[in-house]
Scaffold this motif. Structure first.
Motif: not given
Length: 2035
Positions: A1247-1273
């Motif tokens: 699902w996150l890969t689909l967000r990479f294809f979104d043009t909206n920057t805020s979604v992209l930033m939020k996605t990357l924030e979540y990914l950082k937390l996810l990989f830490n976990l």
């Protein structure tokens, strides 16, 4: 029987799984009965057996298997759910049934496969069968081919897709097995039956003999079209029809229809694989093509030419390439290059076909202009190019360009253009060559046939002849009216010679013209096989003949040679001759008199010019009688009218005679075959009399009769022209009146409006009011036919006149044009109307064609275009306003509008809606202004307007709809429906767009008579609209359904439901049934006789084409998860209005209850199940360039089970703000729902890969924030990403590295760094490498930097597939166009250089001089600050969390999680590589820092605080959480068995003895069963690594553990050895062991044989004996090359590692002798080149002198014996095997071989004995050697700086062996210090050997040394031993003591072997290394084992590693003075502070 009764009681399904075969057999029998009994196909009973069916077919007992197969067949036939079992059952059938000896089993297997196909599972079956073709067993291959053939012959090529089969055919023909080849031949013949010649191109390259045989077989194939004989469940209607037909013996008519259904013709092009060439263009192509030197341009073109030779090219953006090629063709001065570029264009057009169409318009004018070249090869290349390009587009699209060139002054251009037109016409059919096109072409060509240059004339004739042949005379003749007889004959002559490409189609046309079939059949055969027939392939031949016969059934006596000018299937007998005489040459007056005399009374002729009017009157009466009595065929019309025109002719003064005369003319015209030649004789006279009061009406009657004979358009033109060339106003007004009436009587078809209009304008300007009135009346009549567009011609008249015209038009409004009453008499009803109807449609267009058009292209300036695209909306608006005014001024414009379309297209998605509306109104205006020519812009401007229909604003949508309608009015619907564009629009999940578009189609489709076959592509999307969330969309889709069905038919629509989900399918089918009832009939052509419909062109042309498209459609559209598509559209559409509010309020009520539960639901084994499905291709693989709807749909379906409903709605909402909400919720729940997140991780990442294809920057930033937390976990949880998760996520993450925004790039890089904690860097590497190939230069640069960081952190081992390949790839970017990329590439390679030294240049290979100099410069620069680099690295490391190198572990601040053991496992090979020689400081054990830094140390080891050190090795403490990381589903699974084996093998290396024993027995059991042993294939290395790691564990840990029961250890040993002996008895498996693994295995086994502790065990002797036996097995059974190689490397290492016992080397050499004895048998299976390379390396490390210095002479003897034997066996050929050695001078190998060869030539005999006795002699010599010499040698070593330790070890060995030897004499002479040193050294060795069983690590080269196998040359080792001059003690001595102390404290030294000692890393490996098994530590098993050990030993790691660090790096004497006691105290302190 006791046993039997047990199982007899079990239920059926359990019996089927019973371990007794009898029970299973009984189970299968009962199951079979049960399956035949169950009536309801949906009964729940079926589901019980879902999982068992595979076992039915794969039963290991042959008898039971047969029954199982029968039962399985019954199951598949009757069960509704059987489809779910397809994949596994089919693979079982292929692998376990097709290899059975029993024929019955194979038959049943084949039937099961066919039954699956019948239940619609053809694709899955075909896939399994194709996999089976790769099997090694020829029986299986043959059976698979046979099954495919059977399936094809029964189901036909519609159901069995041929493309993949044809792809593998050539490979099958190459098989060694005759049976396979024969079966392949039968298959090829079967395929040929279905697709005929399309099969030839793919098989062109097979063996010529086979090809010849095949062609003979093909020749025998009957020409009757094959029919489908077995039908799918969905084809039951067809089946019934087929059976009924069989019963009737199949009548021809029905047969015709059926064939059309059954045999989709295949185009060879479709069977080819498309090749992507754009990326393969040379990097510098665009520079080179512009180069000054023609040679460079030529090189560039040749590269393209090579690429375009591929017969089918992948579609892409070829605009730039076409542009440069066009430039070369147009502008290049070198003709050779022009020809080359033309060839490239031809290749592109041929390879891209229709996809090239968009570029055709740009290229055609250039090529045509270039025809001015005279050189034949250039002309030919240009011809080929333009012909190829023509096939990609339509004549309509390029007609403007062609016509523009026709008036060129250059005769060659004119000639070639005419020839091109001729060739193009050949590809046309009557329907693709309408009059609107013929007209301008004929006009231009008529000029050419009057040209002064003969070649231009010839070409013109050929083109006109072709047009005549294609369109028929009826269509062409009107345009040839003014051509004289000679030229006309010439045109006809050309027409007869023409061979048409579409033979079959012209058949249909000619049959319409009533031409007998005899003429047609000759056209059929030739072109049928013609390569160019693109379309002919879609028309099944035989059908056409049949229908043709029907249509032209009664051929009248019309002559076959010509076609009636006035058309029509033969009617009245008169028609035949008339056709011939319709054009007659002028006769001289004498001939006329003769002919007239023959038919008229003599008196009549004499009195014609009598002076007495009465005589003339009598003569006229006789004349009239004679004419009335004459037969049509006998009447010489021209002679008669010439007689009438004879003096006084039309100047007759007596009105009675004149009236008579005019009446006779009318009679002749009516009764005779009146030609235009005759008409011209009389018309002048008639026009002259038309205004006469008395004779006027007679003149009009005669004119009408002539009009009927010669067609009104021609007559009217002549009459009007004559009238206006006179001055008489009465004649003019009466002529116009006559014309008004004539038009009403004849209809308007074919009239030349333009000519009339100019005359009408003259009339309107006349002074005589009568003329003006008549003109206005005529305009009124014309208005009836032409419509309002007529007024456009008169807008500039005077207002008064204009108002009169308007008044007349108003009178006419509302009236319809009367049906024509005349002009039909001569045609059969059908034919005449037919022509009429076609023309009727064209009239409107005709008018539009006549308008004077302005060319506005010069006004569309670059400045205007840039205005329209400006950033500022006001300026954009100005630009649009300008365009509006330009079009308004011009009124009617030429189609050439320059760059305007692209500019306007951009504005259609303008953010400012007002501009969008303005653009739409401009486009509407453009359509009116350009008229039908707007067609060419439908694809690039029309379709984007449709996209605007999806706008959320109502008024914008309305404007878009109005625009689309305005366009469609001008273009017709064909252009819109062709191609995939419309279906792509419908696919978009936008409710507004779908609503509007479906509404529009529902309005337009009913009016169409036929549609392009591409309409079928819309059907899957139509189905998904039927199930859309939005009610309006559903309603519109239902409304449109009947109209789709009206054009496509129920059959096809039903077939298209095949790909829907079962639930959707049922619903859609129900709707289809309903629509079938409401389906309207196709609009019939008005007043049309049925003949046209029965066999006529339109329907016949349409059906097969659509059938074909249907077939293609099924292959091209992946509409699997379509039906639910529109859900992604969310509720957006419903937010409007009251209804919206209602809808939205519902969820709000529920929301609160909904959101309480967990957001991720854990589904047991859900993730594994998903992986299995993806592996088995049951679902789409997550792989795309942009996410298509089916992927989103699939993800949604998969998530529905494990994600809370409300969250899923947010996640798939159309609005991005909802995505942000979803991400916020996911972040909130991340910690609390760890397990849930991990169980759904694959879906979350997707699902996150689909967000990479979104043009909206805020979604992209939020996605990357979540990914950082996810990989830490994940890294805290020590989770490993599976291959599946990684592959579906990492590539898309890497795309984002190229983002333009810095913040995003930074985040992505940070995430990539964290990824390395949960996924091995070495596996990340290829993904990032792939990223460097991107077109985005930022991405390339960032990826290169990331690669540099990986290498810096993990060493060269991350480079995949090999460092060499990886570096070569990186180095290519040094020459990149982009500066940042170049820099990144250089920096990365410099990084590698810092790690790896000069070796880099070798690995990079050849670089261009420029690149190399840049690189060297950069390396020099980086070398200038060497001190800085390492420090920088040291600072970076804490941030780069992945890097866990030893030195860093002490510097870390609270990063325990980052120290995750995963990293250690994955990287412990390469993790320290960055440390270079210059940084010894880094590796010192800084005790002060450790002591002071208690804080750090404490958080370093949180987990171990509670353990007592003594218990640390007890298995109980194995931390459980680790298990998840390596669950059976750890990695991507090949299948269940593979994952199980992986898991069991991983347990072999377990620290728990019982676990290990259990695993070993399981594996032993598998190996002992022949049929299962092959499952181990592919896992051998893995298993051997696990076993020798277990051996190491026993040696280092278990043996030293007093608490362990030694019997346990013996049990474990015997299990290991037992299972290995079993393994090495299976030769095929034994051979799979690789060199590195064998080397480590032999190392382990020999170490075990020498382990004195084993001998002390009770059964120790027995263990050693079995090891002996195992070693022999290993030597004999494994791959001889691998084992020899392994032994040589092992020997080399053992000799290098001075600490390893001489006994070890001795045993290795004994193994080598054993191998030497085996050589005579095995020599042929050995890869000598590799062995000689190993010997070369050995001799390089150990030159002879050095070998001679060895304490024993065995090594040199062994080597010589080996070489000697090889020479003896191979003879002089041995010297040919030195190919793998780069530099032969580095060792003495070659010289030695030459010597031996020479020697053996001389004394062959001696050599033999030598070899045999060699071994024994060596031992004798050793025992007889002089004691003193040996001792002297030893003491010399002790005294030498380098070999101190080695000397001491040897001295110890020597004393042990010869206890009575006296060493005093040697010690006497030395200093006191030396003596005590020697004594101390011996004591030390003694204590060490007794205390810890010979762990030989005295120089810091641990046993790991052999593992990593970095051959260290002796001098490097010496550098690390700090004994400078024999006077000072090396720190290694302390190290030994420290070890002993550690041992006494219960600490363990073993862990050291997990890290390569630093020496080995410091020394630059100057020699090629052998990849050893330890490189495979990435494998799962080591992860499991290590992670456990890591956990146990974490506490020890830091001390330990550092202690080994002392040993290896403290080389300076000063540090050597450290006091051992001090060390000991400090260590104790550290330990206590830790606790």
């Amino acid at each position: 029987m006791g046993d039997d009764s047990e199982w007899m009681k079990l239920p059926i399904d359990q019996k089927c799984e019973h371990k007794l075969w009898k029970a299973r057999l009984n189970g299968y029998e009962e199951a079979l009965k049960l399956f035949q009994k169950i009536d309801d196909e949906k009964s729940p009973e079926w589901s019980k057996y879902l999982g068992l069916i595979k076992k039915f077919v794969t039963d290991s007992n042959a008898v039971a298997q047969l029954k199982g197969l029968e039962a399985a067949l019954a199951y598949v036939e009757n069960a509704h759910v059987a489809g779910k079992t397809t994949g596994e059952v089919a693979s079982g059938v292929v692998n376990k049934v097709f290899n059975q000896p029993k024929a019955r089993a194979k038959e049943l297997g084949l039937d099961i496969c066919l039954m699956y196909i019948e239940i619609e599972k053809g694709e899955a079956i075909q896939e399994e069968l194709l996999k089976g073709l790769d099997n090694k067993n020829p029986k299986i291959i043959v059976a698979c081919i046979e099954t495919l053939r059977k399936a094809l012959s029964e189901f036909g090529s519609k159901i069995i897709s041929l493309k993949p089969i044809i792809k593998v055919l050539p490979k099958l023909f190459e098989s060694r097995e005759k049976a396979v080849r024969d079966e392949a031949k039968l298959l090829a013949v079967e395929i040929y039956r279905w697709i005929r010649d399309a099969l030839k191109p793919p098989l062109q390259n097979i063996n010529s003999v086979q090809l010849k045989e095949l062609e003979e077989e093909w020749f025998k194939v009957s020409s009757a079209a094959p029919k489908q004989t077995r039908f799918l469940r969905s084809q039951q209607e067809l089946k019934a029809k087929f059976e009924q037909q069989q019963g009737l013996g199949g009548d021809a008519d029905g047969g015709g229809d059926d064939e059309e259904e059954a045999v989709p013709q295949v185009d060879a092009y479709e069977l080819l694989e498309a090749v992507e060439i754009l990326s393969k263009l040379p990097k510098d192509f665009y520079e080179k093509i512009e180069a000054k030197k023609w040679q460079e341009r030529k090189e560039a073109l040749e590269a393209v030419e090579l690429l375009v030779k591929n017969p089918k090219l992948e579609s892409g953006d070829y605009a730039d390439l076409v542009k440069v090629l066009k430039k070369v063709v147009g502008k290049d001065t070198n003709v050779m290059l022009v020809a080359l570029a033309a060839k490239c264009l031809a290749g592109l057009a041929t390879g891209l076909r229709k996809k090239f169409g968009q570029y055709a318009g740009h290229v055609v004018p250039t090529i045509l202009e270039k025809f001015k070249e005279k050189k034949p090869q250039v002309v030919q290349a240009l011809q080929e190019a333009i012909d190829a390009i023509f096939l990609t587009t339509t004549l309509q699209n390029i007609s403007e360009d062609i016509l523009a060139v026709m008036d060129n002054k250059n005769p060659t251009i004119k000639q070639q253009t005419s020839l091109f037109i001729a060739r193009s016409f050949r590809h046309c059919t009557p329907s693709t060559l309408p009059k609107s096109l013929l007209k301008p072409f004929c006009a231009a060509l008529l000029k050419h046939i009057n040209d002064s240059a003969p070649e231009v004339r010839d070409a013109g004739f050929e083109a006109l002849g072709t047009a005549l042949k294609v369109a028929g005379e009826k269509a062409v003749n009107p345009f040839l009216a003014d051509v004289d007889k000679l030229k006309l004959d010439r045109i006809k002559e050309c027409a007869e010679k023409v061979e048409l490409v579409y033979g079959k189609k012209t058949g249909a046309a000619e049959k319409k013209e009533g031409k007998p079939i005899a003429g047609k059949t000759t056209v059929l055969p030739g072109p049928g096989g013609d390569k160019e027939t693109k379309d002919a392939a879609t028309k099944p031949g035989p059908l056409k003949k049949a229908s043709a016969v029907k249509a032209g059934a009664p051929p009248k006596k019309g002559k076959p040679a010509t076609v009636a000018g006035t058309g029509g299937a033969g009617a009245k007998g008169k028609k035949g001759p008339e056709t011939k005489e319709i054009f007659e040459s002028e006769l001289s007056i004498e001939v006329c008199e003769e002919k007239a005399a023959a038919v008229l009374p003599a008196s009549c002729i004499q009195q014609l010019d009598s002076g007495n009017w009465k005589e003339r009157l009598a003569c006229m009466e006789e004349f009239q009688k004679a004419v009335e009595l004459m037969e049509r065929s006998e009447m010489p019309c021209q002679a008669l009218v010439r007689m009438l025109a004879k003096k006084p002719g039309w100047k007759e003064t007596n009105f009675q005679v004149m009236q008579m005369k005019l009446h006779v003319v009318a009679l002749i015209a009516q009764k005779g075959n009146f030609s235009k030649t005759s008409a011209q004789v009389v018309l002048d006279g008639l026009v002259d009399k038309v205004g006469d009061v008395k004779c006027g009406s007679n003149a009009k009657e005669a004119m009408t009769a002539i009009a009927e004979a010669c067609q009104l358009p021609w007559t009217a033109e002549q009459v009007v022209a004559m009238a206006f060339s006179q001055k008489n106003p009465k004649n003019q007004s009466e002529t116009l009146n006559w014309l008004s009436n004539a038009i009403k009587e004849f209809g308007f078809s074919g009239l030349n409006v333009k000519a009339f209009i100019s005359n009408v304008k003259t009339a309107l300007a006349a002074t005589n009011p009568a003329v003006r009135t008549s003109a206005i009346t005529l305009l009124g009549v014309m208005y009836l036919y032409v419509g309002p567009s007529l007024r456009m011609f008169f807008e500039d008249e005077k207002p008064a006149l204009l108002s009169q015209i308007d008044a007349e038009f108003e009178k006419m409004q509302g009236q319809t044009a009367p049906a024509p009453t005349r002009g039909i008499s001569r045609h059969s009803v059908g034919g005449g109307d037919d022509g009429e109807e076609e023309e009727q449609e064209e009239v409107g267009n005709d008018v539009v064609d006549l308008l004077p058009r302005t060319d506005i292209s010069d006004k569309i300036t670059a400045e205007l275009v840039s205005k329209i695209g400006d950033k500022n909306w006001k300026i954009r608006k100005e630009g649009l306003d300008e365009v509006t005014s330009i079009i308004n001024e011009a009124k009617f414009i030429e189609p050439n509008i320059g760059e305007l379309p692209a500019a306007l297209k951009g504005r259609l998605n303008d953010s400012n809606k007002i501009l969008v509306q303005q653009t739409l109104s401009i486009l509407q205006q453009l359509a009116t202004a350009m008229g039908p020519n707007i067609k060419q812009y439908v694809k690039n401007l029309g379709i984007p307007v449709i996209t605007v229909l999806g706008d959320s604003k109502n008024n914008v949508r309305a404007a878009a709809l109005a625009t689309v309608n305005a366009w469609a009015e001008q273009t017709g619907m064909k252009e819109w429906l062709e191609g995939e564009d419309l279906s792509e629009e419908l696919k978009k999940e936008n409710p507004f767009l779908r609503q509007e578009l479906l509404g529009w189609l529902a309005e337009k489709l009913p009016a169409l008579r036929s549609v392009p076959s591409d309409l079928l592509l819309c059907v899957p999307h139509l189905y998904s609209c039927l199930e859309d969330r939005n009610g309006d969309v559903r309603k519109k889709a239902q409304d449109a359904l009947p109209f789709f069905m009206m054009h496509l038919g129920f059959e096809k629509m039903a077939k298209a439901t095949g790909k829907l989900k079962p639930t959707s399918k049922d619903q859609v089918l129900a709707m289809l049934e309903k629509a079938k009832a409401n389906m309207p009939a196709k609009p019939a052509p008005p007043a049309k006789a049925s003949s046209r419909v029965v066999g006529g062109a339109a329907p016949a042309k349409f059906q097969p084409a659509s059938a074909f498209a249907d077939d293609l459609g099924s292959n091209t559209m992946e509409s699997k998860p379509d039906p639910k598509k529109a859900k992604a559209g969310g509720l957006s559409s419903k937010t409007k209005g009251v209804q919206g509010k209602k809808v939205l309020s519902k969820p709000n009520l529920k929301e609160d209850d909904d959101k309480s539960g967990p957001i991720f639901i854990i589904v047991p084994n859900g993730k594994e199940q998903r992986m299995k499905e993806e592996k088995a291709l049951k679902v789409l693989k997550w792989n795309f360039t942009t996410p298509r709807d089916e992927y989103i749909e699939q993800l949604k379906t998969q998530m529905s089970t494990c994600v809370a409903k409300w969250l899923q709605d947010e996640m798939f909402h159309a609005d991005f703000q909802h995505h942000n909400k979803a991400l916020a919720v996911m972040i909130e729940h991340l910690e609390s729902e760890k397990d849930g997140v991990i169980s759904c991780l694959d879906l979350i990442l997707k699902w996150l890969t689909l967000r990479f294809f979104d043009t909206n920057t805020s979604v992209l930033m939020k996605t990357l924030e979540y990914l950082k937390l996810l990989f830490n976990l994940l890294s805290q949880e020590e989770y490993h990403l599976t291959e599946n998760e990684a592959a579906s996520f990492i590539p898309y993450l890497i795309l984002k590295v190229g983002e333009p925004k810095d913040v995003i790039r930074k985040d992505v890089r940070a995430i990539l760094n964290r990824m390395c904690l949960i996924y091995p860097a070495s596996k990340m590497f290829p993904f990032i490498m792939e990223g460097t190939k991107s077109k985005n230069s930022k991405q390339r640069a960032e990826c290169l930097e990331e690669l540099g960081c990986l290498v810096e952190s993990y060493g060269m081992n991350v480079c995949q597939p090999t460092p060499g390949k990886a570096l070569k790839e990186m180095a290519t970017h040094i020459g990149d166009r982009d500066n940042a990329v170049r820099n990144a590439a250089l920096n990365t390679i410099v990084t590698v250089y810092n790690v790896h030294g000069d070796q880099v240049f070798k690995l990079i290979g050849n670089l261009s001089e420029k690149d190399m100099s840049m690189l060297e410069e950069r390396i020099k620069r980086s070398a200038k600050r060497p001190s800085a680099a390492p420090v920088r690295q040291a600072e970076e490391k804490p941030q780069r969390t992945q890097n866990i190198s030893t030195n860093a572990s002490m510097m870390r601040k609270g990063q325990a999680e980052d120290m995750s053991s995963k990293l250690n496992q994955n990287r412990n090979m390469g993790s320290h590589s960055e440390t270079t020689h210059t940084v010894p400081r880094e590796f010192q054990l800084d005790l002060d820092e450790i002591e002071n830094d208690n804080g750090t140390v404490r958080c370093e080891m949180p987990a171990l605080v509670q353990h007592k050190l003594d218990d640390i090795f007890e298995p109980v403490l194995i931390p459980e959480p680790k298990i998840r990381a390596v669950s059976p589903h750890f990695d991507d699974m090949h299948s269940n068995t593979a994952s199980t084996i992986n898991f069991v093998i991983s347990q072999v290396a377990s620290g728990d003895i019982n676990t290990s024993i259990q695993a070993l027995t399981q594996i032993d059991e598998v190996l002992k069963q022949e049929d299962k042993a092959e499952a181990m294939s592919g896992h051998i290395d893995q298993f051997l690594i696990a076993t020798f790691m277990q051996l190491r564990l026993i040696y280092n840990t278990h043996m030293a553990d007093e608490k362990l029961d030694k019997d346990e250890i013996v049990r474990l040993y015997s299990c290991i050895i037992g299972s290995m002996i079993t393994l090495f008895q299976i030769e095929s498996l034994a051979r799979e062991a690789s060199t590195g693994v064998l080397k480590d295995l032999m190392h382990g086994l020999i170490t075990l044989m020498l382990d004195s502790r084993v001998e002390d065990l009770e059964e120790g002797e027995q263990v050693i004996r079995s090891v002996n036996l195992l070693v022999v097995k290993v030597l004999e059974k494994s791959d001889q090359t691998n084992i020899l190689s392994a032994l040589l490397v092992l020997l080399q290492d053992s000799l290098l590692a001075t600490a390893s016992s001489p006994k070890f080397s001795e045993l290795v050499m004994k193994c080598l002798w054993r191998m030497v004895r085996l050589l005579p048998e095995t020599i042929n299976s050995i890869n000598l080149d590799r062995i000689l390379l190993d010997i070369h390396i050995f001799m390089k490390v150990f030159p002879k002198e050095k070998l001679k210095q060895c304490k024993s002479e065995f090594p040199i003897r062994t080597l010589k014996t080996l070489l000697h034997t090889l020479c003896k066996l191979k003879g002089p050929k041995i010297l040919d095997h030195l190919t793998m050695i780069d530099n032969k001078n580095e060792s003495e190998l070659e010289a030695h071989l030459c010597r031996v060869m020479k020697h053996s030539m001389d004394q062959t005999g001696k050599a033999d004995k030598d070899t045999e006795k060699g071994a024994s002699r060596i031992e004798e010599k050793a025992s007889k050697a002089k004691v003193n010499d040996i001792l002297a040698e030893i003491f010399k070593k002790i005294g030498s700086k380098e070999n101190t330790k080695e000397g001491l070890a040897e001295l110890y060995e020597y004393k042990k062996k010869y206890s009575d030897a006296d060493i005093e004499p040697f010690l006497k002479n030395s200093s006191q210090f030396f003596q005590s040193y020697v004594e101390r050294g011996l004591r030390l060795i003694e204590t060490e050997r007794e205390g810890k069983g010979r762990i030989a690590t005295s120089t810091g080269i641990s046993p790991q040394m052999e593992g990593t196998c970095v051959p260290v040359s002796t001098h490097t080792v010496s550098s690390s031993i700090g004994n400078t001059n024999g006077e000072e003690v090396g720190p290694s001595v302390y190290l030994e003591r420290l070890k002993i102390l550690r041992q006494r404290c219960g600490l363990d030294n073993a862990k050291q072997e997990d890290r390569p000692p630093l020496t080995s890393l410091l020394s630059k490996p100057t020699l090629p290394t052998v990849a050893s098994s330890t490189d495979m530590l990435h494998s799962k098993l080591s992860q499991l084992r290590e992670s456990r050990e890591q956990y146990q030993h974490l506490d020890l790691d830091s001390n330990q590693t550092h202690s080994s660090g002392i040993g290896t790096t403290l080389a300076s004497p000063s540090s050597a003075a450290a006091n051992i006691d001090d060390l000991k105290k400090r260590l104790e302190r550290i330990k206590s502070s830790r606790k």
